[in-house]
Design an enzyme around this catalytic site. Structure first.
Site, mmCIF file in Angstrom:
data_model
loop_
_atom_site.group_PDB
_atom_site.id
_atom_site.type_symbol
_atom_site.label_atom_id
_atom_site.label_comp_id
_atom_site.label_asym_id
_atom_site.label_seq_id
_atom_site.Cartn_x
_atom_site.Cartn_y
_atom_site.Cartn_z
ATOM 1 N N LYS A 219 0.841 -1.178 0.000
ATOM 2 C CA LYS A 219 0.000 0.000 0.000
ATOM 3 C C LYS A 219 0.892 1.250 0.000
ATOM 4 O O LYS A 219 2.025 1.131 0.465
ATOM 5 C CB LYS A 219 -0.943 -0.021 1.196
ATOM 6 C CG LYS A 219 -0.312 0.486 2.513
ATOM 7 C CD LYS A 219 -1.351 0.695 3.544
ATOM 8 C CE LYS A 219 -1.225 1.787 4.505
ATOM 9 N NZ LYS A 219 -0.103 2.507 4.909
ATOM 10 N N HIS B 116 -6.302 -0.090 6.264
ATOM 11 C CA HIS B 116 -6.287 -0.951 7.454
ATOM 12 C C HIS B 116 -7.673 -1.007 8.137
ATOM 13 O O HIS B 116 -8.160 -2.068 8.491
ATOM 14 C CB HIS B 116 -5.296 -0.439 8.503
ATOM 15 C CG HIS B 116 -3.869 -0.361 8.025
ATOM 16 N ND1 HIS B 116 -3.376 -1.133 7.016
ATOM 17 C CD2 HIS B 116 -2.823 0.404 8.451
ATOM 18 C CE1 HIS B 116 -2.090 -0.856 6.837
ATOM 19 N NE2 HIS B 116 -1.739 0.073 7.688
HETATM 20 C C1 BG6 Z 1 1.285 1.864 8.473
HETATM 21 C C2 BG6 Z 1 1.128 3.355 8.499
HETATM 22 O O1 BG6 Z 1 0.684 1.315 7.340
HETATM 23 O O2 BG6 Z 1 0.703 1.300 9.642
HETATM 24 C C3 BG6 Z 1 1.695 3.957 9.773
HETATM 25 O O3 BG6 Z 1 1.776 3.916 7.371
HETATM 26 C C4 BG6 Z 1 1.118 3.269 10.996
HETATM 27 O O4 BG6 Z 1 1.458 5.355 9.836
HETATM 28 C C5 BG6 Z 1 1.279 1.749 10.848
HETATM 29 O O5 BG6 Z 1 1.813 3.722 12.143
HETATM 30 C C6 BG6 Z 1 0.602 1.017 12.007
HETATM 31 O O6 BG6 Z 1 0.871 -0.366 11.909
HETATM 32 P P1 BG6 Z 1 1.090 -1.244 13.211
HETATM 33 O O7 BG6 Z 1 1.239 -2.624 12.709
HETATM 34 O O8 BG6 Z 1 2.311 -0.716 13.880
HETATM 35 O O9 BG6 Z 1 -0.130 -1.015 14.048
#
Ligand code: BG6
Length: 459
Positions: A140, A232
């Protein structure tokens, strides 16, 4: 393994961006874990612009910083890891990769590079014959709006079939996100409640207590809606709300995901609150008059038989009071004979991070007999141990074995952008909020009964 599974399995992995940030933080540590579990028995080729010695040093530093070196697995990884240095738009680079692949017939190309470089790499792979029998894994963002997502899909589909394209949204690789589906469909408990008759509202919070961590330049192009809400968190509500698939094959599951998104109405500006933490404009790479949001809350309407009339709320932000992602599904009040003002609404709380939890909020009789009702939670929690697979390891393993279930399909990506498109790039500046607070509030984008803030115990 069956012949069919063998035929789907990649026989080499090539990752572009081998000296980049994603390779360091996620891909290389995942490769070591895969070797450790005996899940990586193919040649691996890193491709990057930096000299080979720099790549070797990065591999070591990356594993040391993320999980630590396992001497046996690291040595085995070193034996199968090759490196090609070159420019992505140079046909010589693809030819050198081909030589390293040494006759592989089903290579997987992982493009861990900025999206602006995808077309160049895809074009080179295609015109040098490297794309034949191959699959491509991409990160992404899949475009930055509906039009650019369609353009990107056209580019990829010009060379690869949809079944050979693996679009990574790492949230789908998280056990707790997968468990939303499993918990719903492996138990008889929820299904009778999981609809408009019993559910009053759904809310999802993705809170991060840190800022943009030096990624100001990237974040200026994204903002909270593009960075995490549209991908997400839409995946989270899809797992929460989709219908049970009729079969368990990847396409039956992905069909249901797309069907759910099709029922979600496009967002209107009045369904959104955008915020920016004080101090964001002084970050490196951020414009002094930036209108990019570091916080967003949205209210979604789902026009389906199961969910019509049940609002779905999502909020996500940087510099909030805690780091946690959590879902709360609130139920309607029962027609109770008890008048106690302390009666709380029942809810189901599903925590995705930092630990995994499933909690049911109920009312029980206060055992002291003084207060009438004692709202209480029945909780099951689980903290992941080092033996559990991280999201990248799971997804990389699935892409190599040819299982597309946990990857976003073309139509899913386009439906997600259709929903978010009307609220992107708003002219109005976001509202400022103090770091360490819960972001700007707005009555129209607040769940009935308010937001339920995740509680995170201090270590
Ligand atoms: C990423 C974003 O896709 O996901 C970030 O670009 C974010 O900004 C991150 O902090 C969060 O992922 P996780 O797995 O650390 O919750």
């Amino acid at each position: 393994m069956t012949d069919d599974a063998d035929a789907r399995r990649a026989d080499a992995l090539v990752f572009f961006g081998a000296t980049g940030d994603l390779a360091s933080k996620k891909i290389i540590p995942a490769l070591q874990s895969m070797v450790n579990r005996g899940r990586l028995d193919l040649p691996v080729v890193g491709v990057g612009r930096r000299p080979a010695e720099e790549f070797r040093a990065k591999v070591k530093a990356s594993v040391e910083a993320h999980g630590g070196i396992d001497p046996v697995a690291f040595a085995r990884l070193g034996e199968r890891l090759k490196y090609v240095r070159g420019d992505y738009n140079d046909a010589g680079t693809s030819k050198a990769i081909r030589r390293e692949l040494d006759g592989a017939r089903r290579p997987a190309y992982y493009l861990a590079i900025p999206p602006s470089q995808f077309p160049v790499v895809v074009e080179q792979l295609s015109c040098t014959g490297c794309a034949e029998g191959a699959r491509v894994i991409i990160e992404k963002p899949f475009g930055r709006d509906l039009a650019s997502a369609r353009e990107l899909n056209r580019t990829l589909l010009g060379t690869f079939g949809e079944r050979s394209i693996y679009r990574i949204d790492h949230y789908l690789g998280k056990t707790a996100v997968h468990n939303l589906l499993f918990f719903r469909f492996a138990n008889a408990l929820l299904e009778p409640l999981w609809n408009r008759n019993t559910v009053e509202s759904v809310q999802v919070t993705m809170a991060e207590s840190f800022g943009v961590q030096g990624r100001g330049g990237f974040y200026e192009e994204a903002g909270a809606i593009r960075d995490v809400v549209e991908n997400h968190l839409f995946q989270v509500i899809t797992n929460l709300a989709m219908e049970p698939p009729v079969r368990t094959d990847s396409e039956s599951i992905r069909d249901e995901k797309v069907k759910f998104l099709k029922a979600v109405l496009p967002l209107k500006p009045s369904d959104v609150v955008r915020g920016q933490f004080r101090g964001y404009r002084s970050e490196k790479g951020v414009a002094a008059d930036s209108k990019v949001e570091t916080y967003a809350a949205v209210k979604l309407e789902v026009d389906s038989w199961r969910w019509k009339g049940v609002p779905f709320y999502i909020r996500a932000g940087k510099c909030l009071p805690v780091t946690s992602t959590e879902v709360v599904v609130r139920l309607r009040r029962p027609p109770t004979m008890y008048e106690d003002s302390r009666l709380a609404t029942n809810y189901c709380r599903l925590r995705i991070s930092p630990d995994m939890a499933i909690a049911i909020g109920v009312n029980v009789l206060d055992p002291t007999g003084e207060a009438g009702s004692a709202p209480t939670e029945m909780v099951a929690t689980h903290r992941a141990g080092p033996e559990e697979m991280d999201a990248y390891e799971r997804l990389l393993g699935d892409a190599l074995s040819g299982d597309p279930t946990l990857f976003a399909r073309e139509d899913y990506v386009e439906e997600a952008w259709r929903i978010a498109d009307p609220i992107l790039d708003q002219a109005e500046p976001p509202r400022e909020y103090e770091p360490g607070t819960w972001g700007p509030q707005d009555r129209n984008v607040t769940p009935p009964g308010g937001w339920q803030d995740p509680i995170v115990a201090r270590p």
